[in-house]
Design an enzyme around this catalytic site. Structure first.
Site, PDB file in Angstrom:
ATOM      1  N   LYS A  41      17.433  32.599 -66.453  1.00  0.00           N
ATOM      2  CA  LYS A  41      16.313  33.615 -65.339  1.00  0.00           C
ATOM      3  C   LYS A  41      17.234  34.100 -65.264  1.00  0.00           C
ATOM      4  CE  LYS A  41      13.889  32.983 -61.424  1.00  0.00           C
ATOM      5  NZ  LYS A  41      14.602  33.497 -60.399  1.00  0.00           N
TER       6      LYS A  41
ATOM      7  N   CYS B 266      21.439  33.751 -59.316  1.00  0.00           N
ATOM      8  CA  CYS B 266      21.185  33.180 -57.925  1.00  0.00           C
ATOM      9  C   CYS B 266      22.257  34.108 -57.408  1.00  0.00           C
ATOM     10  CB  CYS B 266      21.743  31.710 -58.168  1.00  0.00           C
ATOM     11  SG  CYS B 266      22.425  31.484 -55.725  1.00  0.00           S
TER      12      CYS B 266
END
Length: 346
Positions: free
Chosen positions: A151, A112
């Site tokens: 991730k 993010c």
């Protein structure tokens, strides 16, 4: 580091061994989108696709209303909780909470790019600190029995070479983590918004393929810009799994209705678009009884009739009427009456 050196360091690794979660096809964690209501909808179209929560920070779970963030419906399995954080002890605590709540997997967000998470050492900025990521993942795995995955991006800002990506994976894998989902773009933390970071940095799928070649013992899942089942098939010739993002939210039915047969060898009859909408109504009634506003629940269905006759009218009707104080199930049914799905694609 040259290519020959990279190959030499990893040439003896065994092939990846799958754990209890099948990640061949999954839906990406997306803030404000992959809520429980969204996941209930997606599960009506696919029994096996792995579904992820929105990213939840460790602070929100430890110091906030944990139940609000962790609550889900039994039908949502298999389901993974994505955590944001960089404190190993806090991440371990939250990973234990996830196991206690029955989640099938916990995933650490290292992708993010928002300013808010950067300021708290969460997300893509952690790509600069692979040792910290490895420490976090090691603590998380030691705390639970369920799979812990990561991730991440290809890189960030000027740390965008393949050598940097290779070193990141090499260091992080020493934690024992064996499943890496890679968003095939770098993140530009200084100068681009989170929205721009989803489109502007170029996709480099070949780098993800190369990581799989160099680390055959790892499970590598590719993410970023993938829109069709045919594209998924192409990627699966090179990697172990495919994660779909916005397309699965904005136009879910063509992907999810075919996923079980195509990726999980389960050719059960699938529901038509209208049947999916009807099957969602009991959940909608439950949520309204709990006090949820109609539009907050049904907004996740706005893409269900994408490209169908009446689809635009369906979306417009709900957008105009779904916010009204007296909006109820009848409002949703009135919108459905405007739709005439194509017989060959319903």
């Amino acid at each position: 580091m040259n290519t020959q050196a990279l190959e030499k360091t990893t040439s003896t690794h065994p092939q990846a061994q799958p754990d209890s979660v099948n990640r061949r096809f999954s839906i990406a964690p997306m803030m404000d989108w992959t809520t429980s209501d969204c996941r209930v909808l997606h599960r009506l179209m696919s029994r096996h696709t792995l579904l992820y929560t929105e990213m939840v920070t460790t602070g929100a779970l430890i110091h906030g209303d944990a139940a609000r963030h962790l609550r889900y419906e039994d039908s949502e399995h298999p389901i993974a909780l994505q955590l944001g954080g960089s404190n190993p002890a806090d991440l371990a605590t939250c990973t234990r909470m996830a196991q206690e709540w029955g989640y099938d997997e916990v995933n650490l967000n290292v992708g993010c790019p928002s300013d808010r998470v950067q300021n708290n050492m969460i997300g893509a900025c952690l790509m600069e600190f692979p040792e910290r990521v490895a420490e976090c993942l090691a603590e998380m795995q030691a705390a639970v029995d369920i799979p812990v995955t990561v991730k991440h991006r290809l890189g960030i800002d000027d740390l965008d070479s393949f050598e940097h990506l290779h070193r990141f994976v090499e260091v992080v894998r020493q934690s024992g983590c064996r499943s890496f989902t890679i968003h095939a773009r770098k993140a530009i933390l200084d100068g681009l918004s989170p929205k721009e970071n989803r489109d502007i940095p170029p996709l480099m799928y070949d780098r993800v393929y190369r990581i799989k070649e160099l680390f055959p013992d790892l499970e590598v899942v590719i993410n970023g810009g993938i829109k069709t089942l045919e594209e998924c098939d192409t990627h699966l010739q090179h990697v172990d799994g495919v994660m779909i993002g916005r397309e699965a939210y904005q136009n879910p039915w063509p992907l999810l209705s075919q996923a079980d047969a195509r990726f999980f060898n389960d050719d059960h009859p699938y529901l038509s678009r209208l049947d999916v909408a009807e099957a969602f109504i009991p959940h909608l009634e439950k949520r309204l009884a709990e006090g949820a506003p109609l539009y907050a629940v049904i907004k996740h269905l706005l893409g269900l009739f994408h490209g169908q006759r009446g689809g635009k009218q369906f979306r417009r009707y709900l957008s105009e009427n779904g916010h009204k104080r007296d909006a109820a199930v009848d409002t949703f049914r009135a919108a459905l009456a405007l739709v005439t799905p194509s017989p060959d694609t319903e």
